[in-house]
Scaffold this motif. Sequence first.
Motif, PDB file in Angstrom:
ATOM      1  N   TYR A   1       0.812  -1.207   0.000  1.00 31.32           N
ATOM      2  CA  TYR A   1       0.000   0.000   0.000  1.00 31.32           C
ATOM      3  C   TYR A   1       0.855   1.271   0.000  1.00 31.32           C
ATOM      4  CZ  TYR A   1      -3.444   3.517   0.679  1.00 31.32           C
ATOM      5  OH  TYR A   1      -4.193   4.638   0.469  1.00 31.32           O
ATOM      6  N   MET A   2       2.025   1.210   0.649  1.00 26.27           N
ATOM      7  CA  MET A   2       2.923   2.366   0.685  1.00 26.27           C
ATOM      8  C   MET A   2       3.173   2.928  -0.706  1.00 26.27           C
ATOM      9  SD  MET A   2       3.978   3.514   3.483  1.00 26.27           S
ATOM     10  CE  MET A   2       4.959   3.367   4.943  1.00 26.27           C
ATOM     11  N   ALA A   3       3.465   2.014  -1.653  1.00 25.08           N
ATOM     12  CA  ALA A   3       3.765   2.458  -3.014  1.00 25.08           C
ATOM     13  C   ALA A   3       2.548   3.155  -3.618  1.00 25.08           C
ATOM     14  CB  ALA A   3       4.195   1.274  -3.868  1.00 25.08           C
ATOM     15  N   ARG A   4       1.348   2.704  -3.263  1.00 28.96           N
ATOM     16  CA  ARG A   4       0.129   3.354  -3.768  1.00 28.96           C
ATOM     17  C   ARG A   4      -0.004   4.758  -3.185  1.00 28.96           C
ATOM     18  NH1 ARG A   4       0.931  -1.914  -4.870  1.00 28.96           N
ATOM     19  NH2 ARG A   4      -0.248  -2.415  -6.727  1.00 28.96           N
ATOM     20  N   ALA A   5       0.303   4.888  -1.896  1.00 29.46           N
ATOM     21  CA  ALA A   5       0.221   6.207  -1.270  1.00 29.46           C
ATOM     22  C   ALA A   5       1.179   7.158  -1.977  1.00 29.46           C
ATOM     23  CB  ALA A   5       0.563   6.108   0.213  1.00 29.46           C
ATOM     24  N   ALA A   6       2.376   6.680  -2.311  1.00 21.72           N
ATOM     25  CA  ALA A   6       3.341   7.518  -3.016  1.00 21.72           C
ATOM     26  C   ALA A   6       2.806   7.901  -4.387  1.00 21.72           C
ATOM     27  CB  ALA A   6       4.670   6.786  -3.160  1.00 21.72           C
ATOM     28  N   PHE A   7       2.131   6.962  -5.025  1.00 24.49           N
ATOM     29  CA  PHE A   7       1.565   7.205  -6.340  1.00 24.49           C
ATOM     30  C   PHE A   7       0.494   8.304  -6.269  1.00 24.49           C
ATOM     31  CE2 PHE A   7      -1.140   6.349  -9.971  1.00 24.49           C
ATOM     32  CZ  PHE A   7      -0.213   6.097 -10.971  1.00 24.49           C
ATOM     33  N   LEU A   8      -0.363   8.203  -5.266  1.00 22.30           N
ATOM     34  CA  LEU A   8      -1.398   9.222  -5.069  1.00 22.30           C
ATOM     35  C   LEU A   8      -0.774  10.595  -4.850  1.00 22.30           C
ATOM     36  CD1 LEU A   8      -4.055   7.759  -2.613  1.00 22.30           C
ATOM     37  CD2 LEU A   8      -4.405   8.430  -4.976  1.00 22.30           C
ATOM     38  N   MET A   9       0.319  10.579  -4.089  1.00 30.48           N
ATOM     39  CA  MET A   9       0.947  11.842  -3.696  1.00 30.48           C
ATOM     40  C   MET A   9       1.750  12.469  -4.827  1.00 30.48           C
ATOM     41  SD  MET A   9       0.232  12.874  -0.731  1.00 30.48           S
ATOM     42  CE  MET A   9       1.504  14.012  -0.205  1.00 30.48           C
ATOM     43  N   ASP A  10       1.950  11.735  -5.911  1.00 30.92           N
ATOM     44  CA  ASP A  10       2.847  12.238  -6.950  1.00 30.92           C
ATOM     45  C   ASP A  10       2.439  13.624  -7.427  1.00 30.92           C
ATOM     46  OD1 ASP A  10       5.094  12.015  -8.540  1.00 30.92           O
ATOM     47  OD2 ASP A  10       3.905  11.365 -10.267  1.00 30.92           O
ATOM     48  N   GLY A  11       1.124  13.819  -7.643  1.00 33.05           N
ATOM     49  CA  GLY A  11       0.648  15.114  -8.120  1.00 33.05           C
ATOM     50  C   GLY A  11       0.917  16.217  -7.104  1.00 33.05           C
ATOM     51  N   VAL A  12       0.666  15.900  -5.817  1.00 32.31           N
ATOM     52  CA  VAL A  12       0.899  16.875  -4.756  1.00 32.31           C
ATOM     53  C   VAL A  12       2.384  17.217  -4.672  1.00 32.31           C
ATOM     54  CG1 VAL A  12       0.627  17.318  -2.294  1.00 32.31           C
ATOM     55  CG2 VAL A  12      -1.043  15.896  -3.490  1.00 32.31           C
ATOM     56  N   MET A  13       3.203  16.191  -4.801  1.00 31.49           N
ATOM     57  CA  MET A  13       4.647  16.402  -4.726  1.00 31.49           C
ATOM     58  C   MET A  13       5.114  17.293  -5.870  1.00 31.49           C
ATOM     59  SD  MET A  13       5.550  14.787  -2.071  1.00 31.49           S
ATOM     60  CE  MET A  13       7.319  14.713  -2.174  1.00 31.49           C
ATOM     61  N   ALA A  14       4.545  17.079  -7.042  1.00 30.25           N
ATOM     62  CA  ALA A  14       4.947  17.879  -8.194  1.00 30.25           C
ATOM     63  C   ALA A  14       4.689  19.356  -7.917  1.00 30.25           C
ATOM     64  CB  ALA A  14       4.185  17.426  -9.431  1.00 30.25           C
ATOM     65  N   LYS A  15       3.597  19.646  -7.202  1.00 25.65           N
ATOM     66  CA  LYS A  15       3.302  21.040  -6.858  1.00 25.65           C
ATOM     67  C   LYS A  15       4.370  21.601  -5.928  1.00 25.65           C
ATOM     68  CE  LYS A  15      -1.609  21.317  -7.729  1.00 25.65           C
ATOM     69  NZ  LYS A  15      -2.160  19.952  -7.615  1.00 25.65           N
ATOM     70  N   ALA A  16       4.979  20.733  -5.142  1.00 27.44           N
ATOM     71  CA  ALA A  16       6.047  21.175  -4.242  1.00 27.44           C
ATOM     72  C   ALA A  16       7.396  21.158  -4.952  1.00 27.44           C
ATOM     73  CB  ALA A  16       6.094  20.293  -2.999  1.00 27.44           C
ATOM     74  N   GLY A  17       7.366  20.940  -6.247  1.00 30.55           N
ATOM     75  CA  GLY A  17       8.614  20.952  -7.011  1.00 30.55           C
ATOM     76  C   GLY A  17       9.448  19.704  -6.820  1.00 30.55           C
ATOM     77  N   MET A  18       8.810  18.619  -6.384  1.00 31.51           N
ATOM     78  CA  MET A  18       9.569  17.391  -6.172  1.00 31.51           C
ATOM     79  C   MET A  18       8.872  16.247  -6.898  1.00 31.51           C
ATOM     80  SD  MET A  18      11.090  17.645  -2.432  1.00 31.51           S
ATOM     81  CE  MET A  18       9.686  17.567  -1.395  1.00 31.51           C
ATOM     82  N   SER A  19       9.551  15.115  -6.961  1.00 32.00           N
ATOM     83  CA  SER A  19       8.933  13.973  -7.622  1.00 32.00           C
ATOM     84  C   SER A  19       8.357  13.035  -6.579  1.00 32.00           C
ATOM     85  CB  SER A  19       9.982  13.230  -8.447  1.00 32.00           C
ATOM     86  OG  SER A  19      10.928  12.665  -7.583  1.00 32.00           O
ATOM     87  N   GLY A  20       7.533  12.125  -7.028  1.00 30.16           N
ATOM     88  CA  GLY A  20       6.955  11.154  -6.098  1.00 30.16           C
ATOM     89  C   GLY A  20       8.032  10.336  -5.395  1.00 30.16           C
ATOM     90  N   LYS A  21       9.232  10.309  -5.989  1.00 30.54           N
ATOM     91  CA  LYS A  21      10.320   9.552  -5.364  1.00 30.54           C
ATOM     92  C   LYS A  21      10.662  10.081  -3.980  1.00 30.54           C
ATOM     93  CE  LYS A  21      13.422   6.933  -8.106  1.00 30.54           C
ATOM     94  NZ  LYS A  21      14.712   6.828  -8.756  1.00 30.54           N
ATOM     95  N   ALA A  22      10.465  11.392  -3.793  1.00 30.33           N
ATOM     96  CA  ALA A  22      10.776  11.990  -2.501  1.00 30.33           C
ATOM     97  C   ALA A  22       9.738  11.612  -1.461  1.00 30.33           C
ATOM     98  CB  ALA A  22      10.853  13.506  -2.630  1.00 30.33           C
TER      99      ALA A  22
END
Length: 621
Positions: free
Chosen positions: A305-326
């Motif tokens: 599930y962790m990987a899914r949470a990261a996937f969901l967050m990818d868009g939010v992270m992009a707004k913070a100028g970072m990638s989902g990898k962070a």
Amino acid sequence: MSGSLETVALAGNPNAGKTTLFNALTGANQQVGNYAGVTVERKSGEFFTPHGNKLRLVDLPGCYALDGGSPDQQIARKTLLGEIEGEARPDLVVCVVDASNLERHLVLAMQVIELGLPVVIALNMVDVAEKAGLRLDPQKLSEELGGVPVVPIQANAGKGIVELKQALRHPFPHPASPGWTAEERQTRALQICEIAARRPDTHTATLSDKLDAWLLHPFCGWLAFAAIMIGIFWTIFSIAEIPMGWIEDGTGVVRDWVNASMSEGDFRSLLADGIVTGVGEGVLVFLPQIVLLFFFIGLLESSGYMARAAFLMDGVMAKAGMSGKAFLPLLSSYACAIPGVMATRTIDSAKERLVTIFVAPWMSCSARLPVYLTLVPLLLSDMTGLQKALVFSAIYVTGTITALVVARILRGRLGEDKTPSHFLLELPPYRAPQWRYIFRHVAGRAGAFLKSAGTILLAIFIILWAMKTYPKSESEDPGEKLAHSAMGRVGAVVEPLVKPLGLDGRAGTAILTSFAAREAFVGSMTQLFHVEESEDEDETLNRLQTTLAAATWPDGRKMFTLPALLGLIVFYIYALQCLPTSAVVAREAGSWKWAVGQLVFMSVFAWVAAFAVFQITSMFL
Ligand SMILES: Nc1nc2c(ncn2[C@@H]2O[C@H](COP(=O)(O)OP(=O)(O)OP(=O)(O)O)[C@@H](O)[C@H]2O)c(=O)[nH]1
Ligand SMILES: [Mg+2]
């Protein structure tokens, strides 16, 4: 270091099961999780082959290719090429490939074979491949790869481990190294798969696909995410209450016994008030929550599930100028910032990595849990479990959002990066958790927590007790006694600093102790606000909360009002009070300046935020 032993390195793509195999071979309990990028440093152990040879085993971070740019992948490459200082090149490589994902994993396996080192292929996850209807032919695979031994295994169930060990015997097999180009490798991998792993003709949607349709849905996905978070906090509260009661009762029994069996004096007071109360009510009571928190984190990691949470967050992270990898490093910082900071090694972009390291401590770690658990129930009288869970979620969300906003600002200031970070998060299939691993991991965490209770926290409590007791005054009045003691004097010094936050010198001193270790806060508060023993049975339970709720200023005003509590909670969300984290940040960021800057910035930020919250809410409440 055991330099004379022959070394076997475990290489392979991320999430292939290398660490699971490492644990199975060596009996270690290194971290495993169902997402890419769990292992970020080299870990070594030892094991015996059936022929009685002792071998050294090195677990490596997973990599997609041998030329990857992120720090963890460089570790893998350097190890395989023998470029790590003071380390000989491995004598043999066990390349772990995921049988259910053969095509992609073979590309790396072929690169490893080309290095010219002896290689054995561990064909892992045969259970998953079989369930997917793949028909594997290890013999064919071995032939197609030029005679490299191929051993089918299922690392999480310990199947095939003996056979694998048997394959690690002298003379180590030396494959011919053909020297393919990248394209040739791709086509070759495809060809080999067609021969050695035949797919079923029809593609049916797997259970993972069906689950993901919901859990990654732009709306339902977030709903599920919120429900999981709140559910976890709610469970932590409601289940933990039972063992917490036992620990509180137990502490009371021990304290009564100490008081009854010793004659009055400083030593009795040290034992009963300093040690038993501090360690019992200030630290041990939180063990159940810590255990539950790590259990749930283990469950999320292990299930996928962790990987899914990261996937969901990818868009939010992009707004913070970072990638989902962070996001995954940030997510592991909820347990503890140290592994979180280490996990930033999976980030390719150096600047993005620095930014992630900088904000990681704002993800509320488990050491803050005791502080919140003490303060949150004071906010309202008779809070329900759900209300507490909501406040908790709000606390975690506040830390996270601030971290993202600051990351965005910082990212903008650091400027463009030469190596843009491309987000390549694999979504692993959902898997049954590795229960044994989770339980051992939780036990390890609980052990570390208990150890801190018995060492650094114990020392803090003894020092506090001494400061509270000496120098003694003639006066009988407890207030005057405290003012005369060393503690009272320290409190008088820190009081001007915390008064704007609506707190007195006692609370200020407790905050001061938590710069040594956050968990010390509660134990310190217990000692500093300690009131006379009450005979009332009910009051022993939640004694600290009752004490704090009743605490007043000298003029009789209530001290822990809603604004003061909110300010204090906000202070703990933002303050960086953890020396081990600072040390790891200095190492990973490669400079002490970065760590000191972070500490100063976060402390000032915490104070200002707490000040603002206290002052503003005071106007309305
Ligand atoms: N079904 C199944 N799951 C497995 C098997 N081996 C490992 N796993 C699971 O695969 C996931 C990944 O395992 P890890 O050992 O952490 O993988 P890793 O290769 O070390 O991953 P990185 O450290 O990220 O490179 C975990 O959830 C394991 O429980 C297996 O043979 N069968
Ligand atoms: Mg690993």
